[in-house]
Design a protein around this motif. Sequence first.
Motif, PDB file in Angstrom:
ATOM      1  N   THR A 161     -15.045  -0.188  -0.183  1.00 33.92           N
ATOM      2  CA  THR A 161     -15.838  -0.050   1.049  1.00 33.92           C
ATOM      3  C   THR A 161     -17.328  -0.231   0.775  1.00 33.92           C
ATOM      4  OG1 THR A 161     -15.836   2.367   0.778  1.00 33.92           O
ATOM      5  CG2 THR A 161     -14.203   1.426   2.258  1.00 33.92           C
ATOM      6  N   GLU A 181     -11.429   1.028   6.191  1.00 33.94           N
ATOM      7  CA  GLU A 181     -10.691  -0.202   5.893  1.00 33.94           C
ATOM      8  C   GLU A 181      -9.661  -0.486   6.985  1.00 33.94           C
ATOM      9  OE1 GLU A 181     -10.978   0.330   1.026  1.00 33.94           O
ATOM     10  OE2 GLU A 181      -9.094   0.683   2.055  1.00 33.94           O
ATOM     11  N   VAL A 196     -10.658   4.773   3.250  1.00 38.19           N
ATOM     12  CA  VAL A 196      -9.494   4.019   3.703  1.00 38.19           C
ATOM     13  C   VAL A 196      -9.430   3.934   5.225  1.00 38.19           C
ATOM     14  CG1 VAL A 196      -7.662   5.770   3.954  1.00 38.19           C
ATOM     15  CG2 VAL A 196      -7.111   3.536   3.017  1.00 38.19           C
ATOM     16  N   GLY A 223      -6.344  -1.658  -3.547  1.00 36.44           N
ATOM     17  CA  GLY A 223      -6.847  -0.428  -4.161  1.00 36.44           C
ATOM     18  C   GLY A 223      -5.748   0.548  -4.509  1.00 36.44           C
ATOM     19  N   THR A 224      -4.776   0.704  -3.616  1.00 32.02           N
ATOM     20  CA  THR A 224      -3.692   1.650  -3.850  1.00 32.02           C
ATOM     21  C   THR A 224      -2.757   1.162  -4.959  1.00 32.02           C
ATOM     22  OG1 THR A 224      -3.813   2.169  -1.494  1.00 32.02           O
ATOM     23  CG2 THR A 224      -1.959   3.080  -2.706  1.00 32.02           C
ATOM     24  N   ILE A 259      -6.745  -2.494   1.341  1.00 25.00           N
ATOM     25  CA  ILE A 259      -6.063  -1.198   1.230  1.00 25.00           C
ATOM     26  C   ILE A 259      -4.933  -1.291   0.217  1.00 25.00           C
ATOM     27  CG2 ILE A 259      -4.654   0.500   2.464  1.00 25.00           C
ATOM     28  CD1 ILE A 259      -6.206  -0.206   4.992  1.00 25.00           C
ATOM     29  N   HIS A 297     -10.898   2.813  -3.673  1.00 27.13           N
ATOM     30  CA  HIS A 297     -11.176   2.561  -2.255  1.00 27.13           C
ATOM     31  C   HIS A 297     -12.651   2.773  -1.920  1.00 27.13           C
ATOM     32  CE1 HIS A 297      -7.205   1.659  -0.667  1.00 27.13           C
ATOM     33  NE2 HIS A 297      -6.727   2.529  -1.534  1.00 27.13           N
ATOM     34  N   TYR A 339     -10.194  10.287  -0.325  1.00 25.81           N
ATOM     35  CA  TYR A 339      -9.860   8.864  -0.171  1.00 25.81           C
ATOM     36  C   TYR A 339      -9.697   8.476   1.293  1.00 25.81           C
ATOM     37  CZ  TYR A 339      -5.359   6.523   0.925  1.00 25.81           C
ATOM     38  OH  TYR A 339      -4.320   5.865   1.533  1.00 25.81           O
ATOM     39  N   HIS A 377       0.834  -1.205   0.000  1.00 21.01           N
ATOM     40  CA  HIS A 377       0.000   0.000   0.000  1.00 21.01           C
ATOM     41  C   HIS A 377       0.872   1.260   0.000  1.00 21.01           C
ATOM     42  CE1 HIS A 377      -2.864   3.046   1.305  1.00 21.01           C
ATOM     43  NE2 HIS A 377      -2.175   3.236   2.411  1.00 21.01           N
TER      44      HIS A 377
END
Length: 467
Positions: A406, A351, A348, A363-364, A360, A402, A344, A226
Motif C-alpha cells: 500500500t 487494497e 488490505v 502479499g498473502t 492482495i 501488505h 494487516y 489470497h
Amino acid sequence: MFKKIFSNNLIKNGAYYTLGTFILQGVNFLTLPLYTRILTTRDFGITSLYTAWQAVVVIFLCLQTFSTIQNAKVTYEEDEYREYNSNIVILSFISFAIFSIIIMTFSKKLSEFSGLSINLIFLMLLHSFFTLGVTFKSTILRFDGKAEKQLFISMFYTILNVGLSIFFITSVPQIEKATGKILGAVVPSIILGGYFYLEIILKKKPTFKKEHFIFCLTLGLPLILHNLSHIVLTSSDRMMIERFIGLEETGIYGFTYTIGTILSTAAGAFGSAWVPWYFQKLKDNSHDEIKVYSKNYLDFFTLVTMGFIFVSPEIVRFMGSSDYWIGKYFLPWIIFGCYFIFLYSFPVNYEFYVKKTNYIALGTSFSAIINLVLNYIFIPKYGSFGAALTTLASYFFLFIFHEIITRKKLNYKLFSPIQYFYRILIITISCFIYTKIVDFIFIRYCIIFILAIVFFTGAFKILKNKK
C-alpha cells in the motif's frame, strides 16, 4: 450524550456487531468446556482437522463470489446491485456443481491424503456450500447497514449448531462423537443457507449478465490464492502437527488456537462495522476523519490485546479440562499473531477498495510460503510451541508485506511506521512479561486492573470529544 453517540452509524453498528460477537462467542465458550470433557483429545483433533480442510474447500467451491459484494455495493446503483447479487449466486451454483463432481470422483485419494473419512468429505461439501449461503446473506446485510438482522441470524445459527451438536454427540450412539459434532454444524447450514440462496434469487431474478460475471471473476479469482494462503496460515500448523506428532497434540493445539483467535473474532466484529464506513469515507474523500477514527481504533484494540493476554490463562482453565492446560504457555504468541491480523486489516482494506485483489493475493502468498517453511522446520522439533511461534512470524510478515504494497505500489499511508512500532513494542513486552508471571494470578490481575483504568479513561475522553 449517548443518544448523540449512537446516532453515529459506525458506533451503533459497531456496538451491535461487538455485542453480537460476545453473545455468540459466549455461547461457544460456555459449550467448549462441555466439548473438551465429552470429546477425547483425539475426537477434538478430528474436528479440528475437519475444520482446517473445510476452510480449504470453501475457498475453491464458489470462486470467492461473495467477497466481491463489498465492491459491487460501491460500484453499482441499488437495483443493479441486487441484480448482481442474484447473478453471482447462480455463478456459485455452477462452480459448486463442477467442484463437487471433481472432489467426489477422487474422494478415496482425498480421504487418504487428508486423514478424513469419505463420509466426512461428503459432509464437508454440503457444509461448505450452504455455509456460503449464510455468508452471502450476512455480507449483504452488513453492507446494507442492517446489523440487527445479521445479529439475529448469527445467534439463531449458532444456537442451532450447538444444540444439534450436543444432541448428536450425547443421544445418537450409532454416530461417532466427532462426526456428531460435525453434523451439528452441517444441518443448520443446509437449512439456513438453502433458504438464503432462494431468497436472494427470488428477490431479484438472475439476468445472467456477462458484465457481472466478468466483474465477479476479475476480483474473485485472485482472492482464491489470497484465501488459500490464509488457510495455509491458519490451518497448516494443525495439519503438520497431525502428521508429525499425532491427533492428541493436534487437539491440544487446536483448542489453544481457538482460544487465541477470540481476538481475531473480536477484530472481525469491529471490522464488520468499520469496513462499510471506511469504504464510504474513502469514496467521500474524508481522509482526515478516517485518520482520527483509525488512531482511536488502533489504540483501543492494542489495549484489548494486552488485557486478553494477561487474562488468557483463566480462559484456558475454564474452557478445557486439565489435559489442555499446557496450551497456556504458548497461547500469548498465538494472540500476538492475531494482533498482526488486526494490523494487516488496515492496508488490505484499502487494497480491496481500489480493487487490487492481485496485490492482495501476492502479499498473502509470500507470508503463506514463509509459514509452510517455518512449520516444516520447527514443528517436528518443538511441537505446538514451535507452531505458535511460526504463526506469530507468519502474521508479522503478512502485515509487513501488505503495508509495503500500500505504501510503495498504491502510495497510501494511513499510519507512520513509528505509530505501528511503539504499539507492537508494547505487545511484545506484554508477551515476555506474561511468560514470567503466567502462574502468578495476583500480579496479572493488578496489570489487568491498570489496563482497565487506562481503557475507560481513554474511552471517556473519546466519547466526550465525540470522536
